[in-house]
Scaffold this active site. Structure first.
Site, PDB file in Angstrom:
ATOM      1  N   GLY A 129       0.866  -1.186   0.000  1.00 22.61           N
ATOM      2  CA  GLY A 129       0.000   0.000   0.000  1.00 22.61           C
ATOM      3  C   GLY A 129       0.893   1.223   0.000  1.00 22.61           C
ATOM      4  O   GLY A 129       1.632   1.459   0.961  1.00 22.61           O
ATOM      5  N   GLY A 168      -0.211   4.305  -0.322  1.00 22.19           N
ATOM      6  CA  GLY A 168      -1.049   5.481  -0.074  1.00 22.19           C
ATOM      7  C   GLY A 168      -0.454   6.328   1.034  1.00 22.19           C
ATOM      8  O   GLY A 168       0.755   6.312   1.273  1.00 22.19           O
ATOM      9  N   GLY A 215       1.190   4.042   4.001  1.00 24.48           N
ATOM     10  CA  GLY A 215       2.295   3.203   3.523  1.00 24.48           C
ATOM     11  C   GLY A 215       3.486   4.029   3.080  1.00 24.48           C
ATOM     12  O   GLY A 215       4.635   3.726   3.439  1.00 24.48           O
ATOM     13  N   ASP A 265       2.133  -1.387  -4.479  1.00 21.63           N
ATOM     14  CA  ASP A 265       0.722  -0.979  -4.540  1.00 21.63           C
ATOM     15  C   ASP A 265       0.110  -1.607  -5.778  1.00 21.63           C
ATOM     16  O   ASP A 265       0.786  -1.843  -6.785  1.00 21.63           O
ATOM     17  CB  ASP A 265       0.603   0.549  -4.607  1.00 21.63           C
ATOM     18  CG  ASP A 265      -0.776   1.042  -4.163  1.00 21.63           C
ATOM     19  OD1 ASP A 265      -0.883   1.570  -3.034  1.00 21.63           O
ATOM     20  OD2 ASP A 265      -1.755   0.889  -4.945  1.00 21.63           O
ATOM     21  N   ARG A 306     -11.088   5.500   6.176  1.00 16.55           N
ATOM     22  CA  ARG A 306     -12.423   5.987   6.551  1.00 16.55           C
ATOM     23  C   ARG A 306     -12.733   7.323   5.897  1.00 16.55           C
ATOM     24  O   ARG A 306     -11.847   8.120   5.631  1.00 16.55           O
ATOM     25  CB  ARG A 306     -12.467   6.239   8.063  1.00 16.55           C
ATOM     26  CG  ARG A 306     -12.662   5.025   8.860  1.00 16.55           C
ATOM     27  CD  ARG A 306     -13.127   5.399  10.245  1.00 16.55           C
ATOM     28  NE  ARG A 306     -12.055   5.804  11.139  1.00 16.55           N
ATOM     29  CZ  ARG A 306     -12.263   6.295  12.355  1.00 16.55           C
ATOM     30  NH1 ARG A 306     -13.494   6.489  12.797  1.00 16.55           N
ATOM     31  NH2 ARG A 306     -11.246   6.600  13.140  1.00 16.55           N
ATOM     32  N   ASN A 340     -11.892  -4.236   3.073  1.00 15.72           N
ATOM     33  CA  ASN A 340     -10.506  -4.470   3.497  1.00 15.72           C
ATOM     34  C   ASN A 340     -10.207  -5.940   3.809  1.00 15.72           C
ATOM     35  O   ASN A 340      -9.060  -6.375   3.672  1.00 15.72           O
ATOM     36  CB  ASN A 340     -10.157  -3.566   4.682  1.00 15.72           C
ATOM     37  CG  ASN A 340      -9.968  -2.122   4.217  1.00 15.72           C
ATOM     38  OD1 ASN A 340     -10.023  -1.839   3.018  1.00 15.72           O
ATOM     39  ND2 ASN A 340      -9.751  -1.205   5.141  1.00 15.72           N
ATOM     40  N   VAL A 378      -1.726  -2.688   9.472  1.00 14.01           N
ATOM     41  CA  VAL A 378      -2.176  -1.331   9.812  1.00 14.01           C
ATOM     42  C   VAL A 378      -3.603  -1.099   9.285  1.00 14.01           C
ATOM     43  O   VAL A 378      -4.324  -0.230   9.759  1.00 14.01           O
ATOM     44  CB  VAL A 378      -1.218  -0.257   9.221  1.00 14.01           C
ATOM     45  CG1 VAL A 378      -1.621   1.149   9.635  1.00 14.01           C
ATOM     46  CG2 VAL A 378       0.229  -0.517   9.647  1.00 14.01           C
ATOM     47  N   SER A 379      -4.020  -1.906   8.316  1.00 12.58           N
ATOM     48  CA  SER A 379      -5.344  -1.728   7.690  1.00 12.58           C
ATOM     49  C   SER A 379      -6.451  -1.924   8.732  1.00 12.58           C
ATOM     50  O   SER A 379      -6.332  -2.754   9.635  1.00 12.58           O
ATOM     51  CB  SER A 379      -5.533  -2.746   6.559  1.00 12.58           C
ATOM     52  OG  SER A 379      -4.408  -2.741   5.702  1.00 12.58           O
ATOM     53  N   ASP A 414      -2.386   5.068  19.303  1.00 14.73           N
ATOM     54  CA  ASP A 414      -3.388   5.539  20.263  1.00 14.73           C
ATOM     55  C   ASP A 414      -2.728   6.138  21.510  1.00 14.73           C
ATOM     56  O   ASP A 414      -3.177   7.171  22.020  1.00 14.73           O
ATOM     57  CB  ASP A 414      -4.349   4.399  20.644  1.00 14.73           C
ATOM     58  CG  ASP A 414      -5.194   3.951  19.447  1.00 14.73           C
ATOM     59  OD1 ASP A 414      -5.511   4.805  18.604  1.00 14.73           O
ATOM     60  OD2 ASP A 414      -5.528   2.760  19.355  1.00 14.73           O
ATOM     61  N   ARG A 438      -1.377   9.578  20.625  1.00 11.12           N
ATOM     62  CA  ARG A 438      -2.425  10.618  20.649  1.00 11.12           C
ATOM     63  C   ARG A 438      -2.701  11.044  22.090  1.00 11.12           C
ATOM     64  O   ARG A 438      -2.764  12.240  22.404  1.00 11.12           O
ATOM     65  CB  ARG A 438      -3.699  10.082  19.977  1.00 11.12           C
ATOM     66  CG  ARG A 438      -3.531  10.012  18.474  1.00 11.12           C
ATOM     67  CD  ARG A 438      -4.728   9.437  17.757  1.00 11.12           C
ATOM     68  NE  ARG A 438      -4.499   9.557  16.312  1.00 11.12           N
ATOM     69  CZ  ARG A 438      -5.010   8.739  15.400  1.00 11.12           C
ATOM     70  NH1 ARG A 438      -5.804   7.750  15.753  1.00 11.12           N
ATOM     71  NH2 ARG A 438      -4.734   8.940  14.124  1.00 11.12           N
ATOM     72  N   HIS A 450      -8.754  -1.221  18.624  1.00  9.57           N
ATOM     73  CA  HIS A 450      -8.446   0.068  17.988  1.00  9.57           C
ATOM     74  C   HIS A 450      -9.762   0.673  17.512  1.00  9.57           C
ATOM     75  O   HIS A 450     -10.126   0.588  16.350  1.00  9.57           O
ATOM     76  CB  HIS A 450      -7.491  -0.167  16.825  1.00  9.57           C
ATOM     77  CG  HIS A 450      -7.051   1.103  16.142  1.00  9.57           C
ATOM     78  ND1 HIS A 450      -6.594   2.205  16.829  1.00  9.57           N
ATOM     79  CD2 HIS A 450      -6.976   1.436  14.831  1.00  9.57           C
ATOM     80  CE1 HIS A 450      -6.270   3.149  15.973  1.00  9.57           C
ATOM     81  NE2 HIS A 450      -6.496   2.711  14.745  1.00  9.57           N
TER      82      HIS A 450
HETATM   83  N1  APR Z   1      -2.879  -4.471  -3.039  1.00 17.83           N
HETATM   84  C1  APR Z   1      -2.015  -3.454  -2.866  1.00 17.83           C
HETATM   85  N2  APR Z   1      -2.402  -2.193  -2.600  1.00 17.83           N
HETATM   86  C2  APR Z   1      -3.713  -1.963  -2.504  1.00 17.83           C
HETATM   87  C3  APR Z   1      -4.684  -2.984  -2.682  1.00 17.83           C
HETATM   88  C4  APR Z   1      -4.205  -4.285  -2.942  1.00 17.83           C
HETATM   89  N3  APR Z   1      -5.045  -5.314  -3.125  1.00 17.83           N
HETATM   90  N4  APR Z   1      -5.901  -2.425  -2.524  1.00 17.83           N
HETATM   91  C5  APR Z   1      -5.710  -1.125  -2.258  1.00 17.83           C
HETATM   92  N5  APR Z   1      -4.394  -0.833  -2.256  1.00 17.83           N
HETATM   93  C6  APR Z   1      -3.748   0.455  -2.047  1.00 17.83           C
HETATM   94  C7  APR Z   1      -4.453   1.609  -2.749  1.00 17.83           C
HETATM   95  O1  APR Z   1      -4.152   1.625  -4.146  1.00 17.83           O
HETATM   96  C8  APR Z   1      -3.903   2.806  -2.000  1.00 17.83           C
HETATM   97  O2  APR Z   1      -2.772   3.371  -2.640  1.00 17.83           O
HETATM   98  O3  APR Z   1      -3.771   0.828  -0.683  1.00 17.83           O
HETATM   99  C9  APR Z   1      -3.502   2.228  -0.635  1.00 17.83           C
HETATM  100  C10 APR Z   1      -4.249   2.833   0.534  1.00 17.83           C
HETATM  101  O4  APR Z   1      -3.871   4.164   0.627  1.00 17.83           O
HETATM  102  P1  APR Z   1      -4.856   5.340   1.051  1.00 17.83           P
HETATM  103  O5  APR Z   1      -6.119   5.252   0.263  1.00 17.83           O
HETATM  104  O6  APR Z   1      -4.073   6.606   1.033  1.00 17.83           O
HETATM  105  O7  APR Z   1      -5.236   4.940   2.557  1.00 17.83           O
HETATM  106  P2  APR Z   1      -4.351   5.191   3.875  1.00 17.83           P
HETATM  107  O8  APR Z   1      -4.743   6.464   4.481  1.00 17.83           O
HETATM  108  O9  APR Z   1      -2.930   4.923   3.574  1.00 17.83           O
HETATM  109  O10 APR Z   1      -4.915   4.028   4.818  1.00 17.83           O
HETATM  110  C11 APR Z   1      -4.677   2.675   4.531  1.00 17.83           C
HETATM  111  O11 APR Z   1      -4.578   2.068   6.850  1.00 17.83           O
HETATM  112  O12 APR Z   1      -4.971   3.416   8.688  1.00 17.83           O
HETATM  113  C12 APR Z   1      -5.517   2.447   7.839  1.00 17.83           C
HETATM  114  O13 APR Z   1      -7.902   2.850   7.887  1.00 17.83           O
HETATM  115  C13 APR Z   1      -6.731   2.959   7.110  1.00 17.83           C
HETATM  116  O14 APR Z   1      -7.400   0.849   6.191  1.00 17.83           O
HETATM  117  C14 APR Z   1      -6.758   2.067   5.893  1.00 17.83           C
HETATM  118  C15 APR Z   1      -5.263   1.809   5.636  1.00 17.83           C
END
Ligand code: APR
Length: 310
Positions: free
Chosen positions: A8, A10, A13, A33, A82, A95, A118-119, A148, A151, A175
């Site tokens: 991930g 995003g 990550g 990703d 979220r 997820n 972390v998801s 947590d 924070r 969490h």
């Molecule tokens: N394989 C790899 N990457 C994936 C997949 C997958 N099957 N599905 C989604 N992703 C990637 C998305 O493309 C995206 O870049 O996961 C990334 C998630 O990034 P964001 O949308 O920015 O989310 P983020 O804020 O990083 O949160 C990710 O962590 O804190 C938790 O609740 C939050 O579950 C969420 C996770």
């Protein structure tokens, strides 16, 4: 030197990979990703920061699990975050599928990694990853407690006008809004918190901590990333350096605190083998009641997961 994969690329990550690179303790960080160019771009950007910030950690971005081969640690941040009005539990249907398929892909290329999830919903996604990995439960854990407590510690530092460095705290449970901050086990440079703050102020801070993630979702329209990414990187560091630091982490309980077959936040000792010890604090009646309520909430979400046909 070791290899760490972050799944991930995003917000969370990419932050985790970048913070980890700055620690300069890992030979290579692989950022993967499903959107391959996103991972490639963020890894390249982070690598170009190395000459400025002076680290040697090489970052690689990819959408191909072959590049993750023989990772020592894998951090899973893949999934949707979220939006305002959502609870972490609302993310389960999306997820759970992602975390399951990511874990299966990881295990095809690394035989015995340590996995840090972390998801969200965190406690149940950690359980999901443990189940599909087939790994020993000492090697699969969730990152929530460090965030947590951070924070909680940040709010306390502000209220006391002291450095956040001096606040030590432990917090237990899931969490989510049922988490259990423990003022009785909170100190400011060794001074019990209860000597420094009145109970009404402590109660307000405890309540703000419980919904600390939601406060940020309201402000930004998505969930947080700086503190979550840094918290996951801190777990990686502790494990790689075999530091034996004690942090609250989401781990599988087998009888501790009277709870069984549930992943929940408790204080643990982290080292090169993952979870080296689960620490059993003596809780008073009220603390135990709150922990049990939190466990019941997590168990209900776990049952939803167990009944999903994935
Ligand atoms: N394989 C790899 N990457 C994936 C997949 C997958 N099957 N599905 C989604 N992703 C990637 C998305 O493309 C995206 O870049 O996961 C990334 C998630 O990034 P964001 O949308 O920015 O989310 P983020 O804020 O990083 O949160 C990710 O962590 O804190 C938790 O609740 C939050 O579950 C969420 C996770």
């Amino acid at each position: 030197m070791s290899k760490v994969t972050v799944i991930g690329a995003g917000n969370v990550g990419a932050t985790c990979a970048n913070v980890l690179a700055h620690k300069d303790i890992v030979k290579e960080v692989v950022l993967l990703d499903i959107v391959g160019n996103l991972a490639k771009g963020k890894a390249l950007d982070s690598w170009q920061q190395a000459p400025i910030d002076y680290y040697s950690t090489h970052l690689v971005g990819t959408d191909d699990y072959a590049a993750t081969a023989d990772s020592d640690i894998v951090v899973i941040t893949a999934g949707v975050p979220r939006k305002p009005g959502m609870s972490r539990d609302d993310l389960i249907s999306t997820n759970a599928k992602i975390v399951n398929s990511v874990t299966e892909s990881i295990m095809k290329h690394s035989s015995n990694p340590i996995i840090i999830v972390v998801s969200n919903p965190l406690d149940v996604m950690t359980y999901a990853s443990w189940k599909s990995s087939g790994l020993d439960s000492s090697r699969v854990m969730g990152m929530a407690g460090i965030l947590d407590t951070a924070r909680y510690r940040a709010f306390l530092a502000e209220a006391l006008n002291v450095s956040p460095k001096d606040i030590q705290a432990v917090l237990m449970g899931g969490h989510g809004d049922t988490m259990v901050p423990l003022p009785r086990y909170t100190t400011v440079s060794g001074i019990p918190l209860t000597e420094l703050l009145d109970s009404e102020t402590i109660e307000k801070i405890v309540n703000r901590t419980r919904v600390g993630g939601g406060e940020l979702v309201q402000l930004m329209g998505t969930s947080a990333w700086y503190a979550p990414g840094a918290a996951a990187a801190q777990m990686v560091e502790t494990i790689l350096k075999d530091e034996h630091r004690i942090f609250p982490c989401c781990v599988r309980l087998s009888g501790e605190y009277g709870l069984d077959n549930i992943f929940l936040g408790v204080p643990v000792k982290l080292g090169k083998n993952g979870i080296e010890q689960i620490i059993e604090l003596s809780l008073n009646e009220q603390e135990m009641k709150l922990l049990k309520e939190s466990a019941e909430h997590v168990a209900a979400v776990r049952d939803v997961f167990d009944n999903m046909s994935l």
